[in-house]
Write an enzyme that holds these catalytic residues in place. Structure first.
Site, PDB file in Angstrom:
ATOM      1  N   ARG A 132      -8.326 -13.754 -18.955  1.00 17.44           N
ATOM      2  CA  ARG A 132      -7.804 -14.158 -20.265  1.00 17.44           C
ATOM      3  C   ARG A 132      -6.693 -15.190 -20.062  1.00 17.44           C
ATOM      4  O   ARG A 132      -5.586 -14.867 -19.651  1.00 17.44           O
ATOM      5  CB  ARG A 132      -7.254 -12.924 -20.997  1.00 17.44           C
ATOM      6  CG  ARG A 132      -7.009 -13.160 -22.480  1.00 17.44           C
ATOM      7  CD  ARG A 132      -6.239 -11.994 -23.079  1.00 17.44           C
ATOM      8  NE  ARG A 132      -4.817 -12.080 -22.732  1.00 17.44           N
ATOM      9  CZ  ARG A 132      -4.032 -11.032 -22.512  1.00 17.44           C
ATOM     10  NH1 ARG A 132      -4.503  -9.813 -22.539  1.00 17.44           N
ATOM     11  NH2 ARG A 132      -2.757 -11.207 -22.237  1.00 17.44           N
ATOM     12  N   HIS A 158      -2.931 -12.132 -25.576  1.00 16.79           N
ATOM     13  CA  HIS A 158      -3.921 -11.193 -26.105  1.00 16.79           C
ATOM     14  C   HIS A 158      -4.312 -11.592 -27.530  1.00 16.79           C
ATOM     15  O   HIS A 158      -5.490 -11.642 -27.879  1.00 16.79           O
ATOM     16  CB  HIS A 158      -3.355  -9.776 -26.087  1.00 16.79           C
ATOM     17  CG  HIS A 158      -4.296  -8.761 -26.642  1.00 16.79           C
ATOM     18  ND1 HIS A 158      -5.448  -8.368 -25.993  1.00 16.79           N
ATOM     19  CD2 HIS A 158      -4.267  -8.057 -27.798  1.00 16.79           C
ATOM     20  CE1 HIS A 158      -6.083  -7.474 -26.724  1.00 16.79           C
ATOM     21  NE2 HIS A 158      -5.396  -7.264 -27.820  1.00 16.79           N
ATOM     22  N   TYR A 165       4.590  -9.962 -19.290  1.00 11.41           N
ATOM     23  CA  TYR A 165       4.015  -8.970 -18.375  1.00 11.41           C
ATOM     24  C   TYR A 165       3.142  -9.563 -17.261  1.00 11.41           C
ATOM     25  O   TYR A 165       2.643  -8.825 -16.430  1.00 11.41           O
ATOM     26  CB  TYR A 165       3.216  -7.925 -19.160  1.00 11.41           C
ATOM     27  CG  TYR A 165       2.175  -8.484 -20.107  1.00 11.41           C
ATOM     28  CD1 TYR A 165       0.933  -8.916 -19.644  1.00 11.41           C
ATOM     29  CD2 TYR A 165       2.429  -8.572 -21.473  1.00 11.41           C
ATOM     30  CE1 TYR A 165      -0.012  -9.423 -20.502  1.00 11.41           C
ATOM     31  CE2 TYR A 165       1.481  -9.076 -22.355  1.00 11.41           C
ATOM     32  CZ  TYR A 165       0.254  -9.499 -21.867  1.00 11.41           C
ATOM     33  OH  TYR A 165      -0.679 -10.001 -22.733  1.00 11.41           O
TER      34      TYR A 165
END
Length: 362
Positions: A255, A259, A268
């Protein structure tokens, strides 16, 4: 996890060089079409994020990095198959014939974006599913119905890597194996379930190993190689249509964006990890192969990008020109038999709307 170190089904390496003989269907003309599809959906994705940032779209899940998975899914399904998507599936839905503005409508908060019509006929594909893994149970029901009907059709359901830890997913693959239904599961293993990395999601080397417990084939494929993706999908769907049962495909990708537009992935994951992943992305990979075969040029790239921007802008205009739904439809699409209290609330909303519009409504 070092994605590139894993053994998986692949035809092109990350530099766009063939590592195995390409299948017969993989003509340069076909691959040019796949490349155009991926570039177009990437241009769309960039525009959709911009629309959200400027308040013209709601929270939006970018599909940046998963274009090969989506286009391969959309192009491998037949018209009379049934697609059960999750929320990161705009490329597949577009390749199935769903207009871009439908996707914009949906993420703009308009439920009419889930009303699909293809060639003036109702489409049996299901709308986006935002709850995690619940679409897998729906897919089992759809595939069971297709088997009962006996029409040699297949269903295909997608999900993310995080969904494979849900009971819905595990129950679904178990039913698919026990009932021998025509269903293909495709996991978009993009390494991050929001902020949970793949290494903390499951102790197995491959998520596709979960297929063993269900008694169905599990295949790991390079999700950044559209040739490998399409090849595995075509074989799995053909197997399903012939009554040979379900297949679980794990498409290993990354990805490249957040998100959703409500997320900040820099909190993160490291910038070094992201930059390394960009080396393996699917669009650049196929472009490199096509250029090495003299099947694509810088001039063609420039012309296609201009056409893509025009196509996307036209879709955006159609989306922005759509008149909003009357507010009472929030009740109409939710309650088949509304209570007296609900009817009163609906009437109150209509009355308020009429006051705001000077007596005119709908």
């Amino acid at each position: 996890m070092n994605v590139q170190a894993l053994s998986m089904h692949r035809f092109l390496d990350y530099q766009g060089q063939a590592v195995a003989s390409l299948p017969e269907w993989a003509t340069l003309e076909t691959l040019q079409g796949f490349y155009r599809d991926m570039v177009l959906t990437r241009v769309y994705d960039n525009k959709a994020v911009a629309l959200q940032r400027t308040g013209k779209l709601g929270t939006y899940p970018s599909h940046l990095g998963s274009e090969a998975i989506g286009i391969a899914v959309g192009r491998s399904l037949r018209k009379d198959d049934v697609f059960i998507p999750y929320y990161r599936d705009m490329p597949a839905m577009w390749a199935r014939g769903i207009a871009m503005e439908k996707n914009l409508q949906y993420w703009g908060g308009d439920e009419r974006g889930s009303d699909f019509t293809l060639d003036d006929q109702h489409c049996h594909d299901l709308p986006f599913c935002v709850p995690i893994a619940t679409q897998c149970t729906h897919a089992v029901g759809v595939a069971a119905a297709l088997k009962i009907q006996g029409g040699h059709h297949a269903a295909l359901v997608t999900c993310g890597d995080g969904a494979t830890s849900k009971g819905d997913f595990l129950e679904s693959i178990n039913c698919a194996g026990a009932w021998n239904i025509p269903l293909v599961f495709v996991i978009n293993n993009n390494q991050w379930a929001i902020s949970v990395p793949r290494k903390l999601q499951c102790g197995a080397e491959y998520l596709s190993e979960k297929a063993k417990g269900a008694g169905i084939p599990g295949i790991a494929v390079d999700g950044n190689d559209i040739i490998a993706m399409y090849d595995v999908l075509m074989k799995s769907l053909d197997r399903a249509r012939k009554g040979k049962g379900a297949t679980l495909i794990e498409a290993i990708s990354y990805r490249l964006g957040d998100h959703t537009t409500a997320d900040d992935a820099s909190r993160y994951r490291s910038e070094d990890e992201l930059q390394q992943a960009w080396q393996y992305e699917p669009v650049k990979r196929l472009k490199a192969y096509l250029m090495s075969q003299n099947a694509w040029s810088d001039e063609e790239e420039k012309a296609w990008l201009a056409q893509c921007r025009e196509t996307v802008e036209q879709a955006v205009k159609r989306y922005l020109d759509i008149a909003p739904q009357p507010p009472e439809t929030a009740f109409d699409y939710l309650y088949e038999q509304p209570t007296e209290e609900i009817r009163a609330q609906r009437d109150a909303i209509i009355e308020k709307a009429m006051r705001m519009q000077g007596g005119h409504h709908g």
